[in-house]
Design a protein around this motif. Structure first.
Motif, PDB file in Angstrom:
ATOM      1  N   ASN A  92      33.525  33.741 -71.983  1.00  8.91           N
ATOM      2  CA  ASN A  92      32.347  33.114 -71.427  1.00  8.91           C
ATOM      3  C   ASN A  92      32.692  32.869 -69.885  1.00  8.91           C
ATOM      4  O   ASN A  92      31.703  32.931 -69.064  1.00  8.91           O
ATOM      5  CB  ASN A  92      32.305  31.599 -71.927  1.00  8.91           C
ATOM      6  N   LEU A  93      33.941  32.301 -69.263  1.00 12.88           N
ATOM      7  CA  LEU A  93      34.355  32.266 -68.020  1.00 12.88           C
ATOM      8  C   LEU A  93      33.752  33.544 -67.056  1.00 12.88           C
ATOM      9  O   LEU A  93      33.209  33.555 -65.937  1.00 12.88           O
ATOM     10  CB  LEU A  93      35.459  31.842 -67.810  1.00 12.88           C
ATOM     11  N   GLN A  94      34.283  34.611 -67.613  1.00 14.05           N
ATOM     12  CA  GLN A  94      33.964  35.941 -66.834  1.00 14.05           C
ATOM     13  C   GLN A  94      32.449  36.213 -66.908  1.00 14.05           C
ATOM     14  O   GLN A  94      31.948  36.646 -66.031  1.00 14.05           O
ATOM     15  CB  GLN A  94      34.884  37.120 -67.522  1.00 14.05           C
ATOM     16  N   GLY A  95      31.910  35.890 -67.937  1.00 15.89           N
ATOM     17  CA  GLY A  95      30.533  36.262 -68.225  1.00 15.89           C
ATOM     18  C   GLY A  95      29.580  35.499 -67.317  1.00 15.89           C
ATOM     19  O   GLY A  95      28.345  36.028 -66.729  1.00 15.89           O
ATOM     20  N   VAL A  96      29.993  34.232 -67.239  1.00 18.72           N
ATOM     21  CA  VAL A  96      29.255  33.284 -66.380  1.00 18.72           C
ATOM     22  C   VAL A  96      29.106  33.580 -64.849  1.00 18.72           C
ATOM     23  O   VAL A  96      28.127  33.629 -64.138  1.00 18.72           O
ATOM     24  CB  VAL A  96      29.458  31.736 -66.670  1.00 18.72           C
ATOM     25  N   TYR A  97      30.601  33.993 -64.384  1.00 16.29           N
ATOM     26  CA  TYR A  97      30.479  34.659 -63.162  1.00 16.29           C
ATOM     27  C   TYR A  97      30.052  35.834 -62.727  1.00 16.29           C
ATOM     28  O   TYR A  97      29.394  36.014 -61.837  1.00 16.29           O
ATOM     29  CB  TYR A  97      31.943  34.585 -62.923  1.00 16.29           C
ATOM     30  N   ALA A  98      29.809  36.666 -63.878  1.00 15.92           N
ATOM     31  CA  ALA A  98      29.284  38.128 -63.685  1.00 15.92           C
ATOM     32  C   ALA A  98      27.675  37.946 -63.483  1.00 15.92           C
ATOM     33  O   ALA A  98      27.198  38.528 -62.965  1.00 15.92           O
ATOM     34  CB  ALA A  98      29.810  39.002 -64.844  1.00 15.92           C
ATOM     35  N   LEU A  99      27.089  37.092 -64.562  1.00 10.34           N
ATOM     36  CA  LEU A  99      25.758  36.810 -64.352  1.00 10.34           C
ATOM     37  C   LEU A  99      25.248  35.926 -63.462  1.00 10.34           C
ATOM     38  O   LEU A  99      23.961  35.798 -63.269  1.00 10.34           O
ATOM     39  CB  LEU A  99      25.407  36.140 -65.965  1.00 10.34           C
ATOM     40  N   ALA A 100      25.992  35.300 -62.611  1.00 12.55           N
ATOM     41  CA  ALA A 100      25.660  34.256 -61.818  1.00 12.55           C
ATOM     42  C   ALA A 100      24.646  34.738 -60.629  1.00 12.55           C
ATOM     43  O   ALA A 100      23.593  34.423 -60.027  1.00 12.55           O
ATOM     44  CB  ALA A 100      26.693  33.514 -60.941  1.00 12.55           C
ATOM     45  N   HIS A 101      24.942  36.030 -60.253  1.00 11.78           N
ATOM     46  CA  HIS A 101      24.231  36.850 -59.224  1.00 11.78           C
ATOM     47  C   HIS A 101      22.726  37.179 -59.741  1.00 11.78           C
ATOM     48  O   HIS A 101      21.866  36.962 -58.766  1.00 11.78           O
ATOM     49  CB  HIS A 101      24.961  38.061 -58.751  1.00 11.78           C
ATOM     50  N   PHE A 102      22.656  37.499 -60.973  1.00 11.17           N
ATOM     51  CA  PHE A 102      21.561  37.961 -61.449  1.00 11.17           C
ATOM     52  C   PHE A 102      20.496  36.665 -61.949  1.00 11.17           C
ATOM     53  O   PHE A 102      19.300  36.838 -61.824  1.00 11.17           O
ATOM     54  CB  PHE A 102      21.665  38.938 -62.661  1.00 11.17           C
ATOM     55  N   SER A 103      21.349  35.574 -61.981  1.00 16.82           N
ATOM     56  CA  SER A 103      20.629  34.634 -62.271  1.00 16.82           C
ATOM     57  C   SER A 103      20.033  33.683 -61.194  1.00 16.82           C
ATOM     58  O   SER A 103      18.870  33.121 -61.338  1.00 16.82           O
ATOM     59  CB  SER A 103      21.637  33.473 -63.211  1.00 16.82           C
ATOM     60  N   CYS A 104      20.597  33.967 -60.032  1.00 17.07           N
ATOM     61  CA  CYS A 104      19.885  33.581 -59.099  1.00 17.07           C
ATOM     62  C   CYS A 104      18.571  34.243 -58.367  1.00 17.07           C
ATOM     63  O   CYS A 104      17.662  33.770 -57.876  1.00 17.07           O
ATOM     64  CB  CYS A 104      20.727  33.915 -57.739  1.00 17.07           C
ATOM     65  N   GLU A 105      18.618  35.552 -58.729  1.00 18.80           N
ATOM     66  CA  GLU A 105      17.182  36.505 -58.563  1.00 18.80           C
ATOM     67  C   GLU A 105      16.101  36.099 -59.547  1.00 18.80           C
ATOM     68  O   GLU A 105      14.911  36.081 -59.276  1.00 18.80           O
ATOM     69  CB  GLU A 105      17.602  37.977 -58.567  1.00 18.80           C
ATOM     70  N   THR A 106      16.247  35.871 -60.950  1.00 17.47           N
ATOM     71  CA  THR A 106      15.361  35.654 -61.920  1.00 17.47           C
ATOM     72  C   THR A 106      16.029  34.717 -62.730  1.00 17.47           C
ATOM     73  O   THR A 106      17.228  34.378 -62.932  1.00 17.47           O
ATOM     74  CB  THR A 106      15.176  36.929 -62.637  1.00 17.47           C
ATOM     75  N   THR A 107      15.145  33.830 -63.614  1.00 16.55           N
ATOM     76  CA  THR A 107      15.554  32.825 -64.123  1.00 16.55           C
ATOM     77  C   THR A 107      15.777  33.720 -65.708  1.00 16.55           C
ATOM     78  O   THR A 107      14.584  34.095 -66.295  1.00 16.55           O
ATOM     79  CB  THR A 107      14.409  31.687 -64.366  1.00 16.55           C
ATOM     80  N   THR A 108      16.905  33.489 -66.073  1.00 15.57           N
ATOM     81  CA  THR A 108      17.075  34.334 -67.525  1.00 15.57           C
ATOM     82  C   THR A 108      17.935  33.232 -68.178  1.00 15.57           C
ATOM     83  O   THR A 108      18.470  32.207 -67.875  1.00 15.57           O
ATOM     84  CB  THR A 108      17.983  35.511 -67.482  1.00 15.57           C
ATOM     85  N   LEU A 109      18.011  33.339 -69.615  1.00 18.27           N
ATOM     86  CA  LEU A 109      18.807  32.593 -70.428  1.00 18.27           C
ATOM     87  C   LEU A 109      19.771  33.193 -71.006  1.00 18.27           C
ATOM     88  O   LEU A 109      20.553  32.719 -72.133  1.00 18.27           O
ATOM     89  CB  LEU A 109      17.825  32.080 -71.777  1.00 18.27           C
ATOM     90  N   THR A 110      20.224  34.366 -70.529  1.00 17.75           N
ATOM     91  CA  THR A 110      21.417  34.897 -71.037  1.00 17.75           C
ATOM     92  C   THR A 110      22.661  34.305 -71.052  1.00 17.75           C
ATOM     93  O   THR A 110      23.413  34.479 -71.953  1.00 17.75           O
ATOM     94  CB  THR A 110      21.605  36.392 -70.067  1.00 17.75           C
ATOM     95  N   GLY A 111      23.055  33.639 -69.897  1.00 19.35           N
ATOM     96  CA  GLY A 111      23.863  32.786 -69.836  1.00 19.35           C
ATOM     97  C   GLY A 111      24.079  31.748 -70.822  1.00 19.35           C
ATOM     98  O   GLY A 111      25.244  31.206 -71.528  1.00 19.35           O
TER      99      GLY A 111
END
Length: 117
Positions: A26-45
């Motif tokens: 979870n920790l590594q996934g949230v950090y990896a997805l943070a860049h993509f979450s800024c560009e578009t709003t996703t619920l992946t995290g």
């Protein structure tokens, strides 16, 4: 040691192993997805964190069932069964603790914008 005994011993360790493993993913996934979450709003995290909370709690349930199943065996076991029961209770506590940590990280990621970096 038979295969059935080896399988039962792994049940005692489920909460100890699955909780930290789920938190690390979870920790590594949230950090990896943070860049993509800024560009578009996703619920992946959010979905990933929810699934990993379930994984951590599944380890807790497996360890708790190992405790319950091994409670009668403590009296019949010549060695007492103490270390296995201790590890199972440690797995229950560890699974609950890491599930709460994942929930706290989920709450923080929902409240704080990933674009602030």
């Amino acid at each position: 040691m038979t295969a059935a005994e080896r399988h039962t011993r792994l049940l005692y360790w489920a909460g100890v192993a699955l909780g930290p493993l789920a938190w690390g993913i979870n920790l590594q996934g949230v950090y990896a997805l943070a860049h993509f979450s800024c560009e578009t709003t996703t619920l992946t995290g959010t979905i990933m964190s929810t699934v990993l909370v379930v994984v951590a709690l599944a380890g807790t349930v497996i360890s708790a069932s190992a405790v319950r199943r091994g409670a009668g065996a403590e009296r019949t076991d010549a060695q007492g069964g103490g270390p296995r029961t201790f590890m199972a209770w440690l797995g229950v506590g560890s699974g609950v603790l890491f599930a709460l940590v994942i929930v706290n990280q989920l709450a923080a990621s929902l409240m704080i914008s990933p674009c602030l970096r």
